[in-house]
Design a protein around this motif. Structure first.
Motif, PDB file in Angstrom:
ATOM      1  N   ASP A   1       0.923  -0.975   0.417  1.00 16.75           N
ATOM      2  CA  ASP A   1      -0.112  -0.075   0.096  1.00 16.75           C
ATOM      3  C   ASP A   1       1.004   1.336  -0.177  1.00 16.75           C
ATOM      4  OD1 ASP A   1      -2.343  -1.259  -0.169  1.00 16.75           O
ATOM      5  OD2 ASP A   1      -2.698  -1.245   1.850  1.00 16.75           O
ATOM      6  N   SER A   2       1.740   1.005   0.953  1.00 18.65           N
ATOM      7  CA  SER A   2       2.305   2.562   0.400  1.00 18.65           C
ATOM      8  C   SER A   2       3.809   2.625  -0.421  1.00 18.65           C
ATOM      9  CB  SER A   2       3.705   2.174   2.496  1.00 18.65           C
ATOM     10  OG  SER A   2       3.040   2.094   2.901  1.00 18.65           O
ATOM     11  N   PHE A   3       4.231   1.691  -1.112  1.00 21.30           N
ATOM     12  CA  PHE A   3       5.012   1.762  -2.356  1.00 21.30           C
ATOM     13  C   PHE A   3       4.041   1.992  -3.334  1.00 21.30           C
ATOM     14  CE2 PHE A   3       6.213  -0.512  -5.846  1.00 21.30           C
ATOM     15  CZ  PHE A   3       7.298   0.171  -5.870  1.00 21.30           C
ATOM     16  N   TYR A   4       2.673   1.491  -3.840  1.00 23.07           N
ATOM     17  CA  TYR A   4       1.957   2.235  -4.660  1.00 23.07           C
ATOM     18  C   TYR A   4       0.965   3.417  -4.965  1.00 23.07           C
ATOM     19  CZ  TYR A   4       2.383  -2.036  -7.274  1.00 23.07           C
ATOM     20  OH  TYR A   4       3.733  -3.529  -8.174  1.00 23.07           O
ATOM     21  N   SER A   5       1.466   3.903  -3.320  1.00 16.88           N
ATOM     22  CA  SER A   5       1.045   5.183  -3.269  1.00 16.88           C
ATOM     23  C   SER A   5       1.848   6.181  -3.141  1.00 16.88           C
ATOM     24  CB  SER A   5       0.386   4.931  -1.178  1.00 16.88           C
ATOM     25  OG  SER A   5       0.981   6.605  -1.120  1.00 16.88           O
ATOM     26  N   LYS A   6       3.186   6.157  -3.568  1.00 15.15           N
ATOM     27  CA  LYS A   6       4.541   6.122  -3.854  1.00 15.15           C
ATOM     28  C   LYS A   6       4.525   6.477  -5.123  1.00 15.15           C
ATOM     29  CE  LYS A   6       7.131   5.616   0.033  1.00 15.15           C
ATOM     30  NZ  LYS A   6       6.101   5.530   0.927  1.00 15.15           N
ATOM     31  N   VAL A   7       4.355   5.132  -6.129  1.00 15.03           N
ATOM     32  CA  VAL A   7       3.981   4.826  -7.488  1.00 15.03           C
ATOM     33  C   VAL A   7       2.764   5.662  -7.857  1.00 15.03           C
ATOM     34  CG1 VAL A   7       3.293   3.420  -9.232  1.00 15.03           C
ATOM     35  CG2 VAL A   7       4.641   2.428  -7.592  1.00 15.03           C
ATOM     36  N   GLN A   8       1.792   6.351  -7.381  1.00 15.43           N
ATOM     37  CA  GLN A   8       0.379   6.667  -7.811  1.00 15.43           C
ATOM     38  C   GLN A   8       0.272   8.497  -8.011  1.00 15.43           C
ATOM     39  OE1 GLN A   8      -3.155   5.567  -6.818  1.00 15.43           O
ATOM     40  NE2 GLN A   8      -2.675   3.724  -5.445  1.00 15.43           N
ATOM     41  N   SER A   9       1.947   8.420  -7.116  1.00 16.84           N
ATOM     42  CA  SER A   9       2.166  10.531  -7.655  1.00 16.84           C
ATOM     43  C   SER A   9       3.471  10.008  -7.789  1.00 16.84           C
ATOM     44  CB  SER A   9       2.036  10.681  -5.829  1.00 16.84           C
ATOM     45  OG  SER A   9       2.776   9.686  -5.038  1.00 16.84           O
TER      46      SER A   9
ATOM     47  N   PHE B   1      10.572   1.665  -3.911  1.00 23.38           N
ATOM     48  CA  PHE B   1      10.149   0.365  -2.966  1.00 23.38           C
ATOM     49  C   PHE B   1      10.985   0.150  -2.583  1.00 23.38           C
ATOM     50  CE2 PHE B   1      10.894  -4.146  -2.761  1.00 23.38           C
ATOM     51  CZ  PHE B   1       9.386  -4.659  -2.372  1.00 23.38           C
ATOM     52  N   HIS B   2      12.421   0.476  -2.645  1.00 22.42           N
ATOM     53  CA  HIS B   2      13.720   0.063  -1.373  1.00 22.42           C
ATOM     54  C   HIS B   2      13.273   2.232  -0.558  1.00 22.42           C
ATOM     55  CE1 HIS B   2      17.248  -1.777  -3.531  1.00 22.42           C
ATOM     56  NE2 HIS B   2      16.399  -2.177  -3.951  1.00 22.42           N
ATOM     57  N   LYS B   3      12.846   2.572  -0.696  1.00 17.52           N
ATOM     58  CA  LYS B   3      12.567   3.608  -0.208  1.00 17.52           C
ATOM     59  C   LYS B   3      11.439   3.992   0.904  1.00 17.52           C
ATOM     60  CE  LYS B   3      10.604   8.429  -0.102  1.00 17.52           C
ATOM     61  NZ  LYS B   3      10.705   9.787  -0.371  1.00 17.52           N
ATOM     62  N   THR B   4      10.620   2.881   0.337  1.00 17.78           N
ATOM     63  CA  THR B   4       9.562   2.651   1.320  1.00 17.78           C
ATOM     64  C   THR B   4       9.733   1.062   2.199  1.00 17.78           C
ATOM     65  OG1 THR B   4       8.145   2.438  -0.377  1.00 17.78           O
ATOM     66  CG2 THR B   4       6.746   1.434   1.281  1.00 17.78           C
ATOM     67  N   ILE B   5      10.452   0.145   2.108  1.00 19.59           N
ATOM     68  CA  ILE B   5      10.572  -0.440   2.606  1.00 19.59           C
ATOM     69  C   ILE B   5      11.869   0.165   4.334  1.00 19.59           C
ATOM     70  CG2 ILE B   5      12.571  -2.626   3.047  1.00 19.59           C
ATOM     71  CD1 ILE B   5      11.447  -3.606   0.450  1.00 19.59           C
ATOM     72  N   ASP B   6      12.542   0.969   3.200  1.00 20.37           N
ATOM     73  CA  ASP B   6      13.678   1.689   4.649  1.00 20.37           C
ATOM     74  C   ASP B   6      12.802   2.381   5.540  1.00 20.37           C
ATOM     75  OD1 ASP B   6      15.981   0.626   3.062  1.00 20.37           O
ATOM     76  OD2 ASP B   6      16.216   2.063   2.437  1.00 20.37           O
ATOM     77  N   GLU B   7      11.604   2.721   5.246  1.00 20.84           N
ATOM     78  CA  GLU B   7      10.870   4.090   5.971  1.00 20.84           C
ATOM     79  C   GLU B   7      10.222   3.233   7.528  1.00 20.84           C
ATOM     80  OE1 GLU B   7       7.286   4.802   4.270  1.00 20.84           O
ATOM     81  OE2 GLU B   7       8.347   6.609   2.582  1.00 20.84           O
TER      82      GLU B   7
END
Length: 128
Positions: A16-24, A85-91
């Motif tokens: 969910d967090s990753f695809y939120s970033k993708v969409q924007s 993807f990496h940014k989302t995991i690292d959060e």
């Protein structure tokens, strides 16, 4: 304190967090928006994909490459996908499973890009 990716709930948060970033995102967001009208089925499929990829839980059905092959994608798109993807995991996550998720994403991006480039004559940018 960061924890590792431990269960399905973690996968749901990650997807969910990753695809939120993708969409924007200004580079890859429009690519996804052009082919996804309803995000819920896509997210559900991605939960199953990453659950299978990380925990070996059956349930994912599909051919991810076939969905990406017809799109106008080049190295910059896959690079951005990996950064997000990496940014989302690292959060939120750190540990062996988090590292494995990053590695699997890197291998998948490399394989998809190489296959797309080979199908289109080895160019960096796909001409559709």
């Amino acid at each position: 304190m960061k924890t590792d990716i431990n269960n399905f709930e973690d996968i749901v948060w990650l997807v969910d967090s990753f695809y939120s970033k993708v969409q924007s995102d200004d580079l890859i967001g429009p690519v996804f928006d052009a082919v996804i009208d309803d995000w819920e089925p896509h997210l559900e499929k991605m939960y199953k994909f990453w659950n299978a990829a990380l925990f070996g839980i059956a349930g994912f059905k599909g051919n991810p490459f076939a969905r990406h092959e017809p799109l106008s994608l080049g190295k910059a798109h896959f690079d951005r996908w990996l950064v997000l993807f990496h940014k989302t995991i690292d959060e939120k996550y750190a540990g062996a499973m988090a590292a494995l998720a990053k590695k699997k994403a890197e291998l998948m991006a490399e394989m998809f890009l190489n296959r797309i480039q080979n199908m289109k004559g080895g160019t960096d940018t796909v001409i559709v």
